[in-house]
Motif scaffolding. Structure first.
Motif, PDB file in Angstrom:
ATOM      1  N   GLU A 299      23.097  -1.754  -3.891  1.00  0.00           N
ATOM      2  CA  GLU A 299      24.525  -2.679  -4.160  1.00  0.00           C
ATOM      3  C   GLU A 299      25.616  -1.697  -4.537  1.00  0.00           C
ATOM      4  OE1 GLU A 299      21.811  -3.313  -7.884  1.00  0.00           O
ATOM      5  OE2 GLU A 299      21.325  -3.078  -5.385  1.00  0.00           O
ATOM      6  N   ASP A 300      25.575  -0.975  -5.466  1.00  0.00           N
ATOM      7  CA  ASP A 300      26.468  -0.290  -5.949  1.00  0.00           C
ATOM      8  C   ASP A 300      26.075   1.162  -6.332  1.00  0.00           C
ATOM      9  OD1 ASP A 300      25.576   0.480  -9.090  1.00  0.00           O
ATOM     10  OD2 ASP A 300      25.351  -1.754  -8.777  1.00  0.00           O
ATOM     11  N   ILE A 301      27.102   2.048  -6.283  1.00  0.00           N
ATOM     12  CA  ILE A 301      26.903   3.380  -6.211  1.00  0.00           C
ATOM     13  C   ILE A 301      25.809   4.138  -7.496  1.00  0.00           C
ATOM     14  CG2 ILE A 301      28.706   4.314  -7.514  1.00  0.00           C
ATOM     15  CD1 ILE A 301      27.138   5.908  -4.302  1.00  0.00           C
ATOM     16  N   THR A 302      26.107   3.305  -8.805  1.00  0.00           N
ATOM     17  CA  THR A 302      25.150   3.744  -9.777  1.00  0.00           C
ATOM     18  C   THR A 302      23.780   3.234  -9.773  1.00  0.00           C
ATOM     19  OG1 THR A 302      27.275   3.356 -11.262  1.00  0.00           O
ATOM     20  CG2 THR A 302      24.955   3.435 -12.390  1.00  0.00           C
ATOM     21  N   ALA A 303      23.676   2.303  -9.075  1.00  0.00           N
ATOM     22  CA  ALA A 303      22.307   1.833  -8.743  1.00  0.00           C
ATOM     23  C   ALA A 303      21.617   2.840  -7.749  1.00  0.00           C
ATOM     24  CB  ALA A 303      22.105   0.429  -8.170  1.00  0.00           C
ATOM     25  N   ALA A 304      22.592   3.206  -6.729  1.00  0.00           N
ATOM     26  CA  ALA A 304      22.005   4.013  -5.609  1.00  0.00           C
ATOM     27  C   ALA A 304      21.421   5.627  -6.241  1.00  0.00           C
ATOM     28  CB  ALA A 304      23.208   4.473  -4.359  1.00  0.00           C
ATOM     29  N   TYR A 305      22.389   5.790  -7.320  1.00  0.00           N
ATOM     30  CA  TYR A 305      21.885   7.185  -7.974  1.00  0.00           C
ATOM     31  C   TYR A 305      20.726   6.955  -8.804  1.00  0.00           C
ATOM     32  CZ  TYR A 305      21.495  10.455 -11.767  1.00  0.00           C
ATOM     33  OH  TYR A 305      20.844  11.241 -12.733  1.00  0.00           O
ATOM     34  N   ASP A 306      20.473   6.028  -9.467  1.00  0.00           N
ATOM     35  CA  ASP A 306      19.338   5.472 -10.334  1.00  0.00           C
ATOM     36  C   ASP A 306      18.113   5.790  -9.416  1.00  0.00           C
ATOM     37  OD1 ASP A 306      20.848   5.440 -12.823  1.00  0.00           O
ATOM     38  OD2 ASP A 306      20.950   3.215 -12.517  1.00  0.00           O
ATOM     39  N   ARG A 307      17.897   5.110  -8.283  1.00  0.00           N
ATOM     40  CA  ARG A 307      17.029   5.164  -7.280  1.00  0.00           C
ATOM     41  C   ARG A 307      16.833   6.660  -6.675  1.00  0.00           C
ATOM     42  NH1 ARG A 307      14.710   0.553  -6.442  1.00  0.00           N
ATOM     43  NH2 ARG A 307      14.141   1.183  -4.193  1.00  0.00           N
ATOM     44  N   ALA A 308      17.909   7.291  -6.415  1.00  0.00           N
ATOM     45  CA  ALA A 308      17.818   8.630  -5.741  1.00  0.00           C
ATOM     46  C   ALA A 308      17.170   9.401  -6.925  1.00  0.00           C
ATOM     47  CB  ALA A 308      19.227   9.165  -5.418  1.00  0.00           C
ATOM     48  N   PHE A 309      17.614   9.457  -8.041  1.00  0.00           N
ATOM     49  CA  PHE A 309      17.179  10.216  -9.277  1.00  0.00           C
ATOM     50  C   PHE A 309      15.599   9.987  -9.234  1.00  0.00           C
ATOM     51  CE2 PHE A 309      15.892  11.248 -13.638  1.00  0.00           C
ATOM     52  CZ  PHE A 309      16.266  12.471 -13.547  1.00  0.00           C
ATOM     53  N   ALA A 310      15.190   8.741  -9.090  1.00  0.00           N
ATOM     54  CA  ALA A 310      13.849   8.386  -9.706  1.00  0.00           C
ATOM     55  C   ALA A 310      12.911   8.935  -8.341  1.00  0.00           C
ATOM     56  CB  ALA A 310      13.539   6.930  -9.666  1.00  0.00           C
ATOM     57  N   CYS A 311      13.281   9.103  -7.563  1.00  0.00           N
ATOM     58  CA  CYS A 311      12.708   9.734  -6.271  1.00  0.00           C
ATOM     59  C   CYS A 311      11.769  10.837  -6.583  1.00  0.00           C
ATOM     60  CB  CYS A 311      13.258   9.856  -4.991  1.00  0.00           C
ATOM     61  SG  CYS A 311      14.171   8.718  -4.209  1.00  0.00           S
ATOM     62  N   ASP A 312      12.499  11.947  -7.233  1.00  0.00           N
ATOM     63  CA  ASP A 312      11.928  13.023  -7.737  1.00  0.00           C
ATOM     64  C   ASP A 312      12.555  13.667  -8.662  1.00  0.00           C
ATOM     65  OD1 ASP A 312      10.671  15.438  -7.872  1.00  0.00           O
ATOM     66  OD2 ASP A 312      10.598  16.201  -5.715  1.00  0.00           O
ATOM     67  N   PRO A 313      12.483  13.359  -9.991  1.00  0.00           N
ATOM     68  CA  PRO A 313      13.334  13.942 -11.352  1.00  0.00           C
ATOM     69  C   PRO A 313      13.365  15.442 -11.337  1.00  0.00           C
ATOM     70  CG  PRO A 313      12.089  11.763 -11.821  1.00  0.00           C
ATOM     71  CD  PRO A 313      11.853  12.150 -10.534  1.00  0.00           C
ATOM     72  N   LYS A 314      11.863  15.712 -11.100  1.00  0.00           N
ATOM     73  CA  LYS A 314      11.546  17.320 -11.182  1.00  0.00           C
ATOM     74  C   LYS A 314      12.485  17.906 -10.337  1.00  0.00           C
ATOM     75  CE  LYS A 314       7.679  18.544 -12.134  1.00  0.00           C
ATOM     76  NZ  LYS A 314       6.061  18.962 -12.055  1.00  0.00           N
ATOM     77  N   SER A 315      12.571  17.749  -8.995  1.00  0.00           N
ATOM     78  CA  SER A 315      13.350  18.364  -8.154  1.00  0.00           C
ATOM     79  C   SER A 315      14.884  18.160  -8.398  1.00  0.00           C
ATOM     80  CB  SER A 315      12.867  18.055  -6.769  1.00  0.00           C
ATOM     81  OG  SER A 315      11.422  18.378  -6.569  1.00  0.00           O
ATOM     82  N   ALA A 316      15.300  17.053  -8.794  1.00  0.00           N
ATOM     83  CA  ALA A 316      16.568  16.830  -9.149  1.00  0.00           C
ATOM     84  C   ALA A 316      17.358  17.692 -10.160  1.00  0.00           C
ATOM     85  CB  ALA A 316      16.872  15.457  -9.483  1.00  0.00           C
ATOM     86  N   PHE A 317      16.447  18.445 -10.924  1.00  0.00           N
ATOM     87  CA  PHE A 317      17.025  19.532 -11.950  1.00  0.00           C
ATOM     88  C   PHE A 317      17.747  20.412 -11.024  1.00  0.00           C
ATOM     89  CE2 PHE A 317      16.714  23.253 -14.684  1.00  0.00           C
ATOM     90  CZ  PHE A 317      17.596  22.370 -15.906  1.00  0.00           C
ATOM     91  N   GLY A 318      18.994  20.577 -11.499  1.00  0.00           N
ATOM     92  CA  GLY A 318      19.659  21.730 -10.627  1.00  0.00           C
ATOM     93  C   GLY A 318      20.043  21.495  -9.430  1.00  0.00           C
ATOM     94  N   GLY A 319      20.289  20.407  -8.852  1.00  0.00           N
ATOM     95  CA  GLY A 319      20.593  19.963  -7.616  1.00  0.00           C
ATOM     96  C   GLY A 319      22.018  19.678  -7.285  1.00  0.00           C
ATOM     97  N   ILE A 320      22.442  19.105  -6.235  1.00  0.00           N
ATOM     98  CA  ILE A 320      23.751  18.538  -5.866  1.00  0.00           C
ATOM     99  C   ILE A 320      23.561  17.219  -5.838  1.00  0.00           C
ATOM    100  CG2 ILE A 320      25.339  18.580  -4.182  1.00  0.00           C
ATOM    101  CD1 ILE A 320      24.911  21.566  -5.346  1.00  0.00           C
ATOM    102  N   ILE A 321      24.613  16.445  -6.455  1.00  0.00           N
ATOM    103  CA  ILE A 321      24.604  14.976  -6.284  1.00  0.00           C
ATOM    104  C   ILE A 321      25.950  14.724  -5.197  1.00  0.00           C
ATOM    105  CG2 ILE A 321      25.252  12.823  -7.247  1.00  0.00           C
ATOM    106  CD1 ILE A 321      24.094  13.796  -9.940  1.00  0.00           C
ATOM    107  N   ALA A 322      25.639  13.768  -4.327  1.00  0.00           N
ATOM    108  CA  ALA A 322      26.589  13.563  -3.409  1.00  0.00           C
ATOM    109  C   ALA A 322      26.896  11.900  -3.255  1.00  0.00           C
ATOM    110  CB  ALA A 322      26.553  14.137  -1.991  1.00  0.00           C
ATOM    111  N   CYS A 323      27.923  11.345  -3.504  1.00  0.00           N
ATOM    112  CA  CYS A 323      28.163   9.889  -3.316  1.00  0.00           C
ATOM    113  C   CYS A 323      29.185   9.662  -2.310  1.00  0.00           C
ATOM    114  CB  CYS A 323      28.486   9.484  -4.811  1.00  0.00           C
ATOM    115  SG  CYS A 323      27.184   9.718  -6.016  1.00  0.00           S
ATOM    116  N   ASN A 324      29.076   8.461  -1.729  1.00  0.00           N
ATOM    117  CA  ASN A 324      30.035   8.041  -0.713  1.00  0.00           C
ATOM    118  C   ASN A 324      31.082   7.105  -1.444  1.00  0.00           C
ATOM    119  OD1 ASN A 324      28.181   5.870  -0.639  1.00  0.00           O
ATOM    120  ND2 ASN A 324      27.972   5.859   1.438  1.00  0.00           N
TER     121      ASN A 324
END
Length: 535
Positions: A299-324
């Motif tokens: 419903e909002d971009i912060t909630a989208a980030y939270d859910r995206a990070f929860a998908c795989d926190p280990k792999s998210a380390f050192g990644g790229i964040i893209a938001c629309n």
């Protein structure tokens, strides 16, 4: 003749008048150079109190035909093309009263800027095709052994500095450098004109037979994919952007802070940005090594980030964040303070002032603002040995109204919304691609496996890991496959791990086997009719 050539006479005719008056004044005051000029350039120089000879006095002919003819004259081109080391050329110049020109300063009518206006008329565009300017540039550049030619105001200071060091001369190396720049400039200019004209002419035969691309260097990168590889980043030159560029591209975005982007940063940021703008609702993608290890819409971009990070926190380390969507302070607080996530690059249309202030505490974080979000370029280019592959960009444009439902059980509305989300994310996963989602989050990804069963197993295992980590009940998963299932074993594996609905292109000669497997497992399956390989 020596490699240093003294400048005694200069011809200046520019559209972009940035710095030209000060440049002309220095030529006159410091070196006693005679200035010849045309039209508005002559008036600007004269109004500044700098002595100038109008072009019509130099040639003995007035400007005519609405200014179309003013420098196309033997006294101009003879003055530029005459070889100083040729006795015959010097005799003929003297015989015809041709005074040699040692420096040409020309930049061109702004054709690209003119046609960028959607209201431009064909006649106005034609009048902005420069003829005399490119002709003078090319004549002077051909004779770079004797003539200095400046096509870019950015070169004024360097030329003046060298003249001060050499007593009013330029060196051969400088003239050669400027020579190359001229032909790059005129090539790009002609390319822009030819592409625009071809786009206007419906009766032009086979306009795709020759693809002309003009690139401008942005920067040298530290290295390529690996330290032993050199690398450079280019952007499409003005007038060529539509070749393979969107309205809000990665190359051309504003880097607000952080270290320069690396080669791999560019590749990953491009993949993340291309994927996240597939979504109309707020969406976030966390990408690592070209695959979306986290993806969510909310419903909002912060909630989208939270859910995206929860998908795989280990792999998210050192990644790229893209938001629309614009990134607020809360989202930055979540990745920087709450999750303590190390982020290489964040790319978004914009950021709030508070978000930027918080990210400034991570000075190495590369923060990119595109200025907006669209659905991406229409064409993509890839180099291969000996040539280039060109294809339309693969956007997820399928209309759900055209989907077919071959199984006994049809997806519920909630399942259909989940499948549409998974279908978009799956396009960004390396083939063979399987994407398992739940709650509009890509919780399991199986990328790049040589067979689809292994991709399915990997995606399901990651989805189950997510459920254990987040305390979520296993099962009720949606699954997207970028291409059809060649055998029913894919369905059997997915069913075993709690997948209840599947979206895939269909089209296998064994579709009936997969449909039967879905019916046995009470799985709803959707055929889109479109494949989304990503190699």
């Amino acid at each position: 003749m020596g490699s240093d050539v003294k400048i005694a006479r200069a011809l200046i005719s520019v559209t972009d008048k940035t710095g030209v008056v000060d440049f002309a004044r220095t030529l006159v005051d410091d070196f006693g150079v005679e200035i010849i000029s045309t039209g508005g350039t002559a008036r600007a120089i004269e109004d500044a109190g700098v002595p100038v000879t109008p072009i019509e006095e130099f040639t003995g002919y007035p400007e005519m035909m609405d200014g179309r003819v003013k420098t196309l004259h033997p006294k101009v081109h003879g003055a530029l093309l005459a070889r100083r080391d040729s006795e015959q050329h010097m005799q003929e110049a003297a015989q015809h009263g041709i005074k040699l020109i040692d420096l040409v300063v020309v930049n061109l009518y702004e054709f690209e800027k003119t046609v960028a206006n959607p209201e431009v008329t064909f006649a106005d565009a034609i009048e902005h095709i420069d003829i005399g300017g490119p002709s003078m540039l090319r004549s002077a550049a051909k004779n770079a052994a004797s003539v200095t030619v400046i096509s870019d105001p950015a070169d004024y200071d360097a030329v003046l500095a060298e003249m001060h060091e050499t007593g009013g001369c330029t060196t051969l190396s400088t003239r050669r450098r400027l020579q190359v720049k001229v032909y790059q400039t005129t090539a790009a200019y002609d390319t822009a004109i030819s592409r625009w004209l071809a786009a206007q002419a419906s009766d032009v035969a086979d306009t795709s037979a020759k693809l002309e691309i003009s690139l401008e260097k942005v920067d040298d990168l530290r290295y390529g994919e690996n330290p032993q590889q050199k690398a450079t980043v280019y952007r499409f030159a003005e007038g060529c952007e539509n070749t393979a560029s969107s309205q809000f591209p990665l190359v051309g975005s504003e880097q607000i802070q952080g270290k320069p982007l690396s080669y791999n940063n560019y590749l990953d940021a491009d993949a993340a940005w291309n994927l996240v703008r597939e979504f109309d609702e707020p969406a976030c993608v966390i990408l690592k090594h070209q695959n979306p290890c986290g993806s969510a819409a909310a419903e909002d971009i912060t909630a989208a980030y939270d859910r995206a990070f929860a998908c795989d926190p280990k792999s998210a380390f050192g990644g790229i964040i893209a938001c629309n969507r614009e990134v607020p302070y809360e989202l930055v607080e979540h990745f920087a303070d709450q999750n303590k996530q190390f982020v290489e690059v964040i790319i978004a249309p914009s950021y709030t002032a508070e978000a930027l202030e918080r990210m400034a505490k991570r000075p190495n974080l590369r923060v990119l603002a595109t200025g907006g979000v669209d659905h991406g370029a229409q064409v993509e280019l890839r180099s291969v040995d000996g040539g280039m592959l060109v294809q339309e960009v693969d956007h997820v444009t399928e209309d759900p109204a055209t989907f077919t439902f071959p199984t006994d059980r049809k997806p519920t509305d909630a399942e259909m919304a989940e499948l549409e989300f998974a279908w978009k994310v799956c396009k960004g996963v390396k083939s063979n691609a399987i994407l398992v989602s739940k709650g509009k989050a890509g919780i399991g990804m199986g990328p790049g496996q040589p067979n689809r069963v292994d991709s399915a197993l990997l995606a399901c295992e990651r989805a189950e890991d997510f459920c254990e980590r987040e305390g979520v009940e296993k099962g009720g998963f949606a699954c997207a496959s970028d291409a059809f299932f060649p055998f029913r074993d894919n369905v059997d594996v997915l069913a075993e791990h709690g997948v209840t609905c599947i979206i895939q292109p269909g089209g296998s000669k064994r579709d009936d086997e997969s449909i039967q497997a879905c019916n046995e497992h009470n799985i709803a399956m959707v055929f889109t009719g479109a494949r989304h390989f990503r190699h």
